[in-house]
Every structure is written in C-alpha cells, then in structure tokens.
Enzyme design. Sequence first.
Site, short mmCIF file in Angstrom:
data_model
loop_
_atom_site.label_atom_id
_atom_site.label_comp_id
_atom_site.label_asym_id
_atom_site.label_seq_id
_atom_site.Cartn_x
_atom_site.Cartn_y
_atom_site.Cartn_z
N LYS A 193 -3.99 3.13 -2.81
CA LYS A 193 -5.33 3.70 -3.44
C LYS A 193 -5.01 5.29 -3.49
O LYS A 193 -6.42 5.69 -3.54
CB LYS A 193 -6.43 3.04 -2.55
CG LYS A 193 -6.73 1.58 -2.75
CD LYS A 193 -8.07 1.14 -2.56
CE LYS A 193 -8.15 0.86 -1.02
NZ LYS A 193 -7.60 -0.54 -0.71
N MET A 243 -10.93 9.56 9.10
CA MET A 243 -11.29 9.89 7.81
C MET A 243 -12.37 11.02 8.16
O MET A 243 -13.39 10.94 7.61
CB MET A 243 -11.86 8.87 6.87
CG MET A 243 -10.74 7.87 6.49
SD MET A 243 -11.38 6.29 6.24
CE MET A 243 -11.66 5.35 7.80
N ASP A 249 0.89 -1.26 0.09
CA ASP A 249 -0.07 0.11 0.05
C ASP A 249 0.84 1.31 -0.22
O ASP A 249 1.92 1.30 0.30
CB ASP A 249 -0.82 -0.05 1.33
CG ASP A 249 -2.32 -0.70 0.97
OD1 ASP A 249 -2.39 -1.39 -0.05
OD2 ASP A 249 -3.38 -0.35 1.76
#
Lengths: 225, 225
Positions: free
Chosen positions: B27, B144, B5
Amino acid sequence: MLLVDDLVNPAVLEHANTGARIVHVGKRGGCKSTPQAFIEKLMVSETLAGEHVVRLKGGDPFIFGRGGEEIEALREAGIEASVINGITSGLAGLTSLNTPLTHRNHAHGVVFITGHAKPGDAGTDWRQLAQTAHDAKLTLVIYMGISGSEHIQQELLHGLPASTPAVVIQNASLPTQRHATTTLGELRHTIEREQLASPSIIVIGDVVRGVQALQQHPPASAARA
Amino acid sequence: MLLVDDLVNPAVLEHANTGARIVHVGKRGGCKSTPQAFIEKLMVSETLAGEHVVRLKGGDPFIFGRGGEEIEALREAGIEASVINGITSGLAGLTSLNTPLTHRNHAHGVVFITGHAKPGDAGTDWRQLAQTAHDAKLTLVIYMGISGSEHIQQELLHGLPASTPAVVIQNASLPTQRHATTTLGELRHTIEREQLASPSIIVIGDVVRGVQALQQHPPASAARA
C-alpha cells in the site's frame, strides 16, 4: 553458556551447541527460586571470565521480562549485549484465538500493563486507566493479574461497562493453553469457576468479540492469512 | 499463493515454494496502491478456488496491521485462517537500541497507539492519555505519528513534563533504521531538524533514558543477553 528460564520450551535446547553448559535459573515451579541479583551476577562474572553467555527466556525480555535490569547490570560492568525479541504472551494469547489487539473500527491502541507492581510501589489507578481505555478505545492486556483480579475488576468497572468483553488465557502459547471468554462484570466469577491460575493474561476490550464470534461460527474450509 | 506487503524483506521470498505465485499488494511506495477491500476479496476468492493463500506482512498483523479486518473477511466467507505473530516495530525499534519498554522501577506498562486514526473518527484525547501515562508509569509508543506530531506534542505536554525522554525511530528493524533521542518538549523540533519521516515510531517515557545512557557509555566487551 546458556542461562535458561522455566518458561522456555525444552525443545529449544536441542538446538544448543553440544559443548554448551546449560544452567536452569527459573524463578517458578521448582523447589528453589533463583534470585534475580544472582542471575545478573552470574551473567557478568561468566562473561568477564570469557564465556559466551546466552540468556534464554520465554516471551519478550523487554515486556515484563526483566531484560531491562539485566541489560543495566551488564552495561554497568562494561559488557555489550544484544537482545532478540520474542513473542510476548499478550500478543501470542489473543493471536492464537485469531483475534487482533487493535482494529481500525474498534481499538486505536493497546495497553500492556502489570497487575502486580513491585512491592512498595503505589498501585495502578485502575479507575483512571479504565476511563482512558474507554475514551481512547484501547484494548487492555493485564499480565500477572489473577491474584489481584477482584480489585482490578471492581476498579475498572468505574470506567468501563460491565458488558465489556473479556478473555482470560492461561499458559498462552504453551501446549497447555486454555481460555475462557467472559465480560468485565463476570471476570472474577469466571476465573473462579474455570479455576484459571497464573501464568495468565487478561484481555479486556471490544476486540474480544472476535473470540466470541469465532466460537459461535466455527469456520468451514481452511487457509492461512 | 503469496500476497506480499511492501514492508516485507525480499529475502523472505527466497524461502517460498518455487511453484508459488507471488503477488505484491503493498500500500505504499509504488505508483499505485492496492485497496484493502481488493486484498480481502482476493484472499477469499483464491482460497475458495482451492489455492493455499499466505498473506505476508512486515511487523505483527494484529498490531496496526489490519489483520483483524482480513480475518473478519475470511470468517464471513467461512474460511479458516491461522495467524503467526511477527515482531511489531514498536517492540523491534526500542529493542534494537537495547532498551526495554517496561521496567520494574520506571514503567509498569506500555501503550501502543496510532497517531493517525481512521478518517472521521474522533481523535485521541492526548491530554487524558498523557495524564494516565504519567500516573500509571506507562511508556507511550506512537505509530504513524509523524504527520500529527506537532499536535500530539502540544497535547501530551499538558500531562507529561517537557523533560520526558523521547526517541524517534525511522524504518525500525530495517537496514535503513535511524533514530534521534530527544525530549517531549523538543520532539517536533528534533523531527524537523533530523528530517525523520514515515514510517517511524515515537517512544516517550522514562525508559528512553536507557538509550541515552547507551550513547554516553559505549560498552567495552561483548556478550549476548
């Protein structure tokens, strides 16, 4: 100088400097328990005497590890300290069963909570917590909940279905780890039947279905994820 | 074979076997993002083709890391995997500021929750969560949450005082980490003024007073706790 808790794996100490003084200050298991205030005083006095003090704990010192109190004692004495995270049993336990604590489809978050607040404190409103966990899709991870599990179960049942999956994991991350899957409705019964004892974590929520799926379908080949 | 990642520190890859194939499947950040379904298919197909597959992530794969989905994909294909915990940013961030997430006197637990649920899911009832966090003395750690911070703040203010201490930590645990302390009432204003951006965690609760105390009283000498 190493101040070592009881839950620390003795193999860790093989990495200590050969000249280091090792002092066991565990609070469980032995004949005598070391009071928290004594440990804090020792950390302060030895540091002020010029020692390089390392405090070794199992798990994460800032999740139910009393690291906050120790940092405060050091700060009040004008001593700088750095803290290194460990893997808290609430994470290690479910991970060892290959099951996530959060999941985009089933759990938008996770609550780590003590089942055993400081004596004299008002107890947790488990009914309210259950309702919030239900509505917000939160996994519940209860530390130190075995002795109060009957009360906790009865109260949680006001906000969560009796069929909610649960697992009790004793000695999480240690070679002696063992667990039993159950439901919220059968929680106390399972703890008694399986004679699960402290230290254990209790995990309640839909993600626990992952543990059950694992037990029903043992995998065939091997990889690492 | 390593599937890596974007948030993984490149220095980690120096420990990889020299013969290992390294595939970056991040991502964020790059021009193209790799779909989750593609990553899962790749893990399955390469393992079935005989590869030893290692999936490297930043943080903890079972805390908002989509490890649960990947384990499910592997399990459905009959593949066994083992997961190793990392240090999730919600723990790493506050620890780097020498502050605990729980504290016997101030916080009986901690909630890790996403501010950004899966599209289409009913949003979190932040008012209810605020009331429960207040009553049960829970620290809130919101992942987030930057883009939704105005809404989250407004809703939390129905259950928590505007004076509740808060801290926003961007790039927790990375060399680029930075943070700003504030209060729940000033949260959105602080994020805008300090131009704090994703990835950040927002921590709200009385334990954050520890960060503020630290900034007011810089310590004098040095030790490790």
